[in-house]
Design a protein around this motif. Structure first.
Motif, PDB file in Angstrom:
ATOM      1  N   SER A   1      38.988 -29.468 -10.818  1.00 11.77           N
ATOM      2  CA  SER A   1      37.567 -29.787 -11.016  1.00 11.77           C
ATOM      3  C   SER A   1      36.732 -29.125  -9.924  1.00 11.77           C
ATOM      4  O   SER A   1      37.028 -29.248  -8.737  1.00 11.77           O
ATOM      5  N   TRP A   2      35.670 -28.432 -10.354  1.00 16.08           N
ATOM      6  CA  TRP A   2      34.893 -27.585  -9.449  1.00 16.08           C
ATOM      7  C   TRP A   2      33.407 -27.912  -9.520  1.00 16.08           C
ATOM      8  O   TRP A   2      32.876 -28.209 -10.595  1.00 16.08           O
ATOM      9  N   PHE A   3      32.756 -27.795  -8.363  1.00 16.78           N
ATOM     10  CA  PHE A   3      31.301 -27.870  -8.263  1.00 16.78           C
ATOM     11  C   PHE A   3      30.840 -26.642  -7.489  1.00 16.78           C
ATOM     12  O   PHE A   3      31.400 -26.324  -6.437  1.00 16.78           O
ATOM     13  N   PHE A   4      29.798 -25.961  -8.006  1.00 13.72           N
ATOM     14  CA  PHE A   4      29.337 -24.711  -7.391  1.00 13.72           C
ATOM     15  C   PHE A   4      28.010 -24.891  -6.660  1.00 13.72           C
ATOM     16  O   PHE A   4      27.056 -25.450  -7.208  1.00 13.72           O
ATOM     17  N   LEU A   5      27.966 -24.395  -5.418  1.00  8.29           N
ATOM     18  CA  LEU A   5      26.718 -24.164  -4.693  1.00  8.29           C
ATOM     19  C   LEU A   5      26.479 -22.662  -4.752  1.00  8.29           C
ATOM     20  O   LEU A   5      27.191 -21.886  -4.128  1.00  8.29           O
ATOM     21  N   THR A   6      25.484 -22.262  -5.528  1.00  3.64           N
ATOM     22  CA  THR A   6      25.340 -20.852  -5.888  1.00  3.64           C
ATOM     23  C   THR A   6      24.035 -20.265  -5.374  1.00  3.64           C
ATOM     24  O   THR A   6      22.949 -20.827  -5.590  1.00  3.64           O
ATOM     25  N   ALA A   7      24.136 -19.129  -4.715  1.00  2.00           N
ATOM     26  CA  ALA A   7      22.947 -18.391  -4.280  1.00  2.00           C
ATOM     27  C   ALA A   7      22.210 -17.878  -5.515  1.00  2.00           C
ATOM     28  O   ALA A   7      22.824 -17.285  -6.412  1.00  2.00           O
ATOM     29  N   ASP A   8      20.910 -18.090  -5.557  1.00  2.00           N
ATOM     30  CA  ASP A   8      20.127 -17.787  -6.751  1.00  2.00           C
ATOM     31  C   ASP A   8      19.674 -16.324  -6.781  1.00  2.00           C
ATOM     32  O   ASP A   8      18.487 -16.006  -6.662  1.00  2.00           O
ATOM     33  N   TYR A   9      20.658 -15.444  -6.926  1.00  2.00           N
ATOM     34  CA  TYR A   9      20.381 -14.015  -7.142  1.00  2.00           C
ATOM     35  C   TYR A   9      21.580 -13.408  -7.848  1.00  2.00           C
ATOM     36  O   TYR A   9      22.555 -14.124  -8.150  1.00  2.00           O
ATOM     37  N   ALA A  10      21.532 -12.120  -8.133  1.00  2.00           N
ATOM     38  CA  ALA A  10      22.497 -11.495  -9.041  1.00  2.00           C
ATOM     39  C   ALA A  10      23.944 -11.731  -8.634  1.00  2.00           C
ATOM     40  O   ALA A  10      24.792 -12.058  -9.478  1.00  2.00           O
ATOM     41  N   PHE A  11      24.253 -11.584  -7.347  1.00  2.00           N
ATOM     42  CA  PHE A  11      25.637 -11.735  -6.914  1.00  2.00           C
ATOM     43  C   PHE A  11      26.121 -13.170  -7.084  1.00  2.00           C
ATOM     44  O   PHE A  11      27.216 -13.426  -7.580  1.00  2.00           O
ATOM     45  N   GLY A  12      25.295 -14.137  -6.651  1.00  2.00           N
ATOM     46  CA  GLY A  12      25.689 -15.534  -6.783  1.00  2.00           C
ATOM     47  C   GLY A  12      25.950 -15.909  -8.230  1.00  2.00           C
ATOM     48  O   GLY A  12      26.948 -16.579  -8.548  1.00  2.00           O
ATOM     49  N   HIS A  13      25.068 -15.484  -9.124  1.00  2.00           N
ATOM     50  CA  HIS A  13      25.235 -15.783 -10.541  1.00  2.00           C
ATOM     51  C   HIS A  13      26.545 -15.184 -11.068  1.00  2.00           C
ATOM     52  O   HIS A  13      27.290 -15.857 -11.799  1.00  2.00           O
ATOM     53  N   ALA A  14      26.811 -13.928 -10.711  1.00  2.00           N
ATOM     54  CA  ALA A  14      28.038 -13.271 -11.178  1.00  2.00           C
ATOM     55  C   ALA A  14      29.280 -13.961 -10.638  1.00  2.00           C
ATOM     56  O   ALA A  14      30.274 -14.144 -11.345  1.00  2.00           O
ATOM     57  N   LEU A  15      29.212 -14.364  -9.363  1.00  2.00           N
ATOM     58  CA  LEU A  15      30.369 -14.997  -8.744  1.00  2.00           C
ATOM     59  C   LEU A  15      30.661 -16.356  -9.383  1.00  2.00           C
ATOM     60  O   LEU A  15      31.823 -16.700  -9.654  1.00  2.00           O
ATOM     61  N   GLU A  16      29.624 -17.129  -9.652  1.00  2.00           N
ATOM     62  CA  GLU A  16      29.836 -18.415 -10.332  1.00  2.00           C
ATOM     63  C   GLU A  16      30.395 -18.203 -11.737  1.00  2.00           C
ATOM     64  O   GLU A  16      31.343 -18.885 -12.152  1.00  2.00           O
ATOM     65  N   ALA A  17      29.827 -17.251 -12.473  1.00  2.00           N
ATOM     66  CA  ALA A  17      30.281 -17.015 -13.848  1.00  2.00           C
ATOM     67  C   ALA A  17      31.726 -16.541 -13.892  1.00  2.00           C
ATOM     68  O   ALA A  17      32.532 -17.039 -14.691  1.00  2.00           O
ATOM     69  N   ASP A  18      32.070 -15.603 -13.018  1.00  2.00           N
ATOM     70  CA  ASP A  18      33.437 -15.065 -13.029  1.00  2.00           C
ATOM     71  C   ASP A  18      34.453 -16.115 -12.595  1.00  2.00           C
ATOM     72  O   ASP A  18      35.547 -16.220 -13.162  1.00  2.00           O
ATOM     73  N   THR A  19      34.095 -16.918 -11.584  1.00  2.00           N
ATOM     74  CA  THR A  19      35.023 -17.940 -11.111  1.00  2.00           C
ATOM     75  C   THR A  19      35.166 -19.064 -12.131  1.00  2.00           C
ATOM     76  O   THR A  19      36.271 -19.573 -12.368  1.00  2.00           O
ATOM     77  N   SER A  20      34.073 -19.445 -12.749  1.00  2.00           N
ATOM     78  CA  SER A  20      34.125 -20.483 -13.783  1.00  2.00           C
ATOM     79  C   SER A  20      35.058 -20.071 -14.909  1.00  2.00           C
ATOM     80  O   SER A  20      35.852 -20.890 -15.412  1.00  2.00           O
ATOM     81  N   ALA A  21      34.990 -18.814 -15.309  1.00  2.00           N
ATOM     82  CA  ALA A  21      35.852 -18.325 -16.391  1.00  2.00           C
ATOM     83  C   ALA A  21      37.323 -18.414 -16.010  1.00  2.00           C
ATOM     84  O   ALA A  21      38.170 -18.812 -16.827  1.00  2.00           O
ATOM     85  N   VAL A  22      37.644 -18.065 -14.757  1.00  2.00           N
ATOM     86  CA  VAL A  22      39.026 -18.139 -14.292  1.00  2.00           C
ATOM     87  C   VAL A  22      39.507 -19.590 -14.274  1.00  2.00           C
ATOM     88  O   VAL A  22      40.606 -19.913 -14.751  1.00  2.00           O
ATOM     89  N   VAL A  23      38.686 -20.477 -13.714  1.00  2.00           N
ATOM     90  CA  VAL A  23      39.056 -21.895 -13.608  1.00  2.00           C
ATOM     91  C   VAL A  23      39.286 -22.503 -14.998  1.00  2.00           C
ATOM     92  O   VAL A  23      40.293 -23.197 -15.232  1.00  2.00           O
ATOM     93  N   LYS A  24      38.386 -22.237 -15.931  1.00  2.00           N
ATOM     94  CA  LYS A  24      38.510 -22.793 -17.282  1.00  2.00           C
ATOM     95  C   LYS A  24      39.729 -22.227 -18.013  1.00  2.00           C
ATOM     96  O   LYS A  24      40.412 -22.946 -18.756  1.00  2.00           O
ATOM     97  N   ALA A  25      40.014 -20.937 -17.775  1.00  2.00           N
ATOM     98  CA  ALA A  25      41.180 -20.328 -18.417  1.00  2.00           C
ATOM     99  C   ALA A  25      42.482 -20.958 -17.948  1.00  2.00           C
ATOM    100  O   ALA A  25      43.488 -20.937 -18.667  1.00  2.00           O
TER     101      ALA A  25
END
Length: 408
Positions: free
Chosen positions: A171-195
């Protein structure tokens, strides 16, 4: 007699062709100079992850190459983009159009890197990214004129996300920087965790210049997630880790994951605060004899150990110059073709290669930050948990949205 005359004529023709070829090669460098620009953060929150270190690394590569390529001088220019995309775009446009810069390096801050790589395509120049991390740079935003060299958000997610998820932290909670890199990092990590059967129980985004993380950390703590993932970088991440310590997030049983942690961040935090952090990196100064030898040279100039951005800036600049030499010209498409053709074997990577989407493929490493009692001295911070082979670390081409990738 006739045969002798023909032979003499052939020899003479060959000599003339050789002279003409040499002359053509000597004249193949535009404006009689190869100009490299380091566009980076020299003064802001990412300056410790780029800045003077990236400039020093590129300068070292130019010096080690001999200061010339194909008999022409190599010049270095530097600018501070101040983490403002409009300023960065203005500098890049002037460099390409007016100052005839051939290649722009570093480009920390994904919003800036995405803009400048598109400009490189428009102007038929080259951009090599070592500072920014958004995997969009070699996915839907790929270009034939850019290279993403050291790391990206997909590889960071693949390393840290899978290491923790496989260890049962689902189970994960994200603190994400609100710019392109932060968004990409959250999206990519979320996909790995869910998979891997995990879930994202919540997330919050903070402005890039936010230095008080209290309200965000309280949300993370209240979520009861097993992993509190920091999807950001720079001094904001350092402050977040310090605040997490104050809030007792680890004492409460939650794991703190830094999805992009530079070795300089750990130095700033100290092992007492940073111990136990799991992170993914492309380079560690103490990995082997080659990394230690180059890092010692860098340390003599900078009085700090290099991180993957510094090492990547050096390695990619050397590779770029070798490609010019092999191509016999600094024309962008000829150089890019050679960069994709030539393997990369140095202290940074073994059998590295640049794919058609611009991704430089190489091994990545999952580390854990040592406890103070485990460290043998200054900058002895990491212990290795896992090596991820390059063909597994980065997004497979079959999943790519890059229009340059041939499918089927």
């Amino acid at each position: 007699m006739k045969t002798a005359v023909c032979s003499a004529l052939l020899v003479a023709a060959s000599m003339i062709a050789g002279i003409d070829g040499a002359a053509a090669q000597a004249g193949a460098i535009s404006d009689d100079v190869v100009k490299i620009g380091v566009l980076t953060d020299m003064s802001g929150q990412f300056s410790d992850e780029s800045g003077e270190g990236s400039v020093t690394a590129v300068r070292m590569a130019i010096e080690d190459f001999g200061g010339k390529v194909l008999g022409k001088p190599i010049e270095l220019v530097v600018a501070d983009h101040q983490n403002k995309p409009d300023i960065a775009s203005g500098i890049a446009r002037k460099w390409y159009d007016v100052e005839h810069v051939d290649m722009i390096a570093n480009l920390i801050n994904s919003s800036i890197a995405l803009s400048v790589t598109q400009m490189a395509k428009e102007k038929n120049r080259i951009a090599i990214v070592n500072g920014a991390g958004s995997s969009r740079l070699t996915n839907e935003a790929c270009t034939p004129n850019s290279v993403h060299y050291s790391y990206d958000s997909y590889a960071l997610a693949r390393g840290t996300g899978s290491a923790l998820a496989k260890a049962g932290q689902k189970s994960w909670f994200f603190l994400t920087a609100d710019y392109a890199f932060g968004h990409a990092l959250e999206a990519d990590t979320s996909a790995v965790v869910k998979a891997l059967g995990g879930e994202v129980v919540g997330s919050t985004r903070y402005p890039i210049e936010t230095f008080d993380q209290s309200s965000f950390l309280l949300q993370a703590q209240a979520s009861k997630a097993q992993v509190v993932a920091l999807a950001g970088s720079g001094t904001v991440l350092v402050n977040a880790v310090k605040s997490a310590q104050d809030f007792g997030i680890r004492r409460g049983g939650q794991t703190l994951a830094g999805l992009l942690v530079w070795v300089t961040d750990v130095k700033s935090l100290g092992l007492e605060t940073a111990q136990g952090l799991v992170l993914t990196d492309a380079f560690y100064w103490d990995r082997d004899d080659q990394t230690r030898a180059w890092s010692k040279r860098f340390y003599e100039r900078m009085k700090k150990m290099p991180h993957m951005g510094d090492a990547g800036d050096y390695s990619s600049t050397m590779h770029y110059l070798k490609a010019i030499e092999a191509a016999g010209t600094d024309e962008a498409q000829a150089v890019m073709a050679k960069m994709r053709e030539l393997p990369i074997n140095d202290f940074f990577a073994t059998n590295g290669r640049i794919r058609e989407d611009g991704r430089m493929v190489h091994d990545m490493y999952v580390y854990e930050v040592k406890a103070p009692s485990e460290s043998k001295g200054d900058w002895d911070f990491y212990k290795l948990r896992e090596v991820i082979p390059g063909d597994q670390a980065f997004r497979p081409l079959r999943d790519s949205l890059c229009p340059l990738v041939k499918k089927g």
